[in-house]
Scaffold this motif. Structure first.
Motif, PDB file in Angstrom:
ATOM      1  N   CYS A   1       0.797  -1.229   0.000  1.00 49.26           N
ATOM      2  CA  CYS A   1       0.000   0.000   0.000  1.00 49.26           C
ATOM      3  C   CYS A   1       0.828   1.277   0.000  1.00 49.26           C
ATOM      4  N   GLU A   2       2.153   1.159  -0.100  1.00 44.41           N
ATOM      5  CA  GLU A   2       3.015   2.349  -0.098  1.00 44.41           C
ATOM      6  C   GLU A   2       3.477   2.645  -1.522  1.00 44.41           C
ATOM      7  N   PHE A   3       3.038   3.803  -2.028  1.00 46.64           N
ATOM      8  CA  PHE A   3       3.367   4.227  -3.385  1.00 46.64           C
ATOM      9  C   PHE A   3       4.079   5.573  -3.355  1.00 46.64           C
ATOM     10  N   VAL A   4       4.819   5.860  -4.425  1.00 46.46           N
ATOM     11  CA  VAL A   4       5.518   7.124  -4.586  1.00 46.46           C
ATOM     12  C   VAL A   4       5.067   7.729  -5.912  1.00 46.46           C
ATOM     13  N   LEU A   5       4.799   9.033  -5.912  1.00 48.00           N
ATOM     14  CA  LEU A   5       4.506   9.759  -7.150  1.00 48.00           C
ATOM     15  C   LEU A   5       5.789  10.390  -7.652  1.00 48.00           C
ATOM     16  N   VAL A   6       6.107  10.166  -8.931  1.00 44.86           N
ATOM     17  CA  VAL A   6       7.344  10.683  -9.514  1.00 44.86           C
ATOM     18  C   VAL A   6       7.018  11.392 -10.828  1.00 44.86           C
ATOM     19  N   PRO A   7       7.383  12.674 -10.954  1.00 49.34           N
ATOM     20  CA  PRO A   7       7.216  13.317 -12.258  1.00 49.34           C
ATOM     21  C   PRO A   7       8.213  12.708 -13.247  1.00 49.34           C
ATOM     22  N   VAL A   8       7.733  12.354 -14.436  1.00 48.85           N
ATOM     23  CA  VAL A   8       8.572  11.658 -15.407  1.00 48.85           C
ATOM     24  C   VAL A   8       8.368  12.211 -16.816  1.00 48.85           C
ATOM     25  N   ASN A   9       9.319  11.894 -17.673  1.00 47.16           N
ATOM     26  CA  ASN A   9       9.207  12.112 -19.114  1.00 47.16           C
ATOM     27  C   ASN A   9       9.165  10.759 -19.787  1.00 47.16           C
TER      28      ASN A   9
END
Length: 117
Positions: free
Chosen positions: A59-67
């Motif tokens: 249940c542990e997620f990370v949001l990462v801005p990506v190209n």
């Protein structure tokens, strides 16, 4: 935006993976709704419900801005198809975002189907 399980984050970029819709999910910003929609998460939740024990890592997620790195390939008669060949962290220009977690929403949409015999 990439949503990836926290325990898979380092490996995701180290091995140049592409979202698999199992432990990593990609979404484009919807300017009309001012939101991101991770629409391929149904399978993740149905698999999670089948597990005997759900761990914190599930249940542990990370949001990462990506190209996205995209290549165009000929897919038919005079048709080019965009194929994602890599997802890399967004580092082109300085960027900053502030999430208002008090107003953050997670919406799950589902339906129920009954078969009459």
């Amino acid at each position: 935006m990439l949503l990836v399980r926290k325990d898979k984050l380092t490996d995701f970029f180290a091995t140049t993976q592409i979202n698999d819709d199992v432990t990593s999910f990609y979404a484009i910003y919807n300017t009309a709704r001012k939101s991101y929609t991770f629409s391929a998460m149904r399978g993740y939740f149905t698999d999670l419900l089948k597990k005997d024990k759900i761990t914190a890592a599930d249940c542990e997620f990370v949001l990462v801005p990506v190209n996205l790195n995209v290549e165009y390939v000929q897919s038919g008669y005079n048709t080019n198809e965009a194929v994602v060949v890599a997802i890399v962290p967004y580092v082109d220009t300085p960027a900053m975002v502030k999430f208002d977690l008090d107003k953050a929403k997670i919406k799950l949409t589902y339906s129920k189907q009954t078969i009459n015999n």
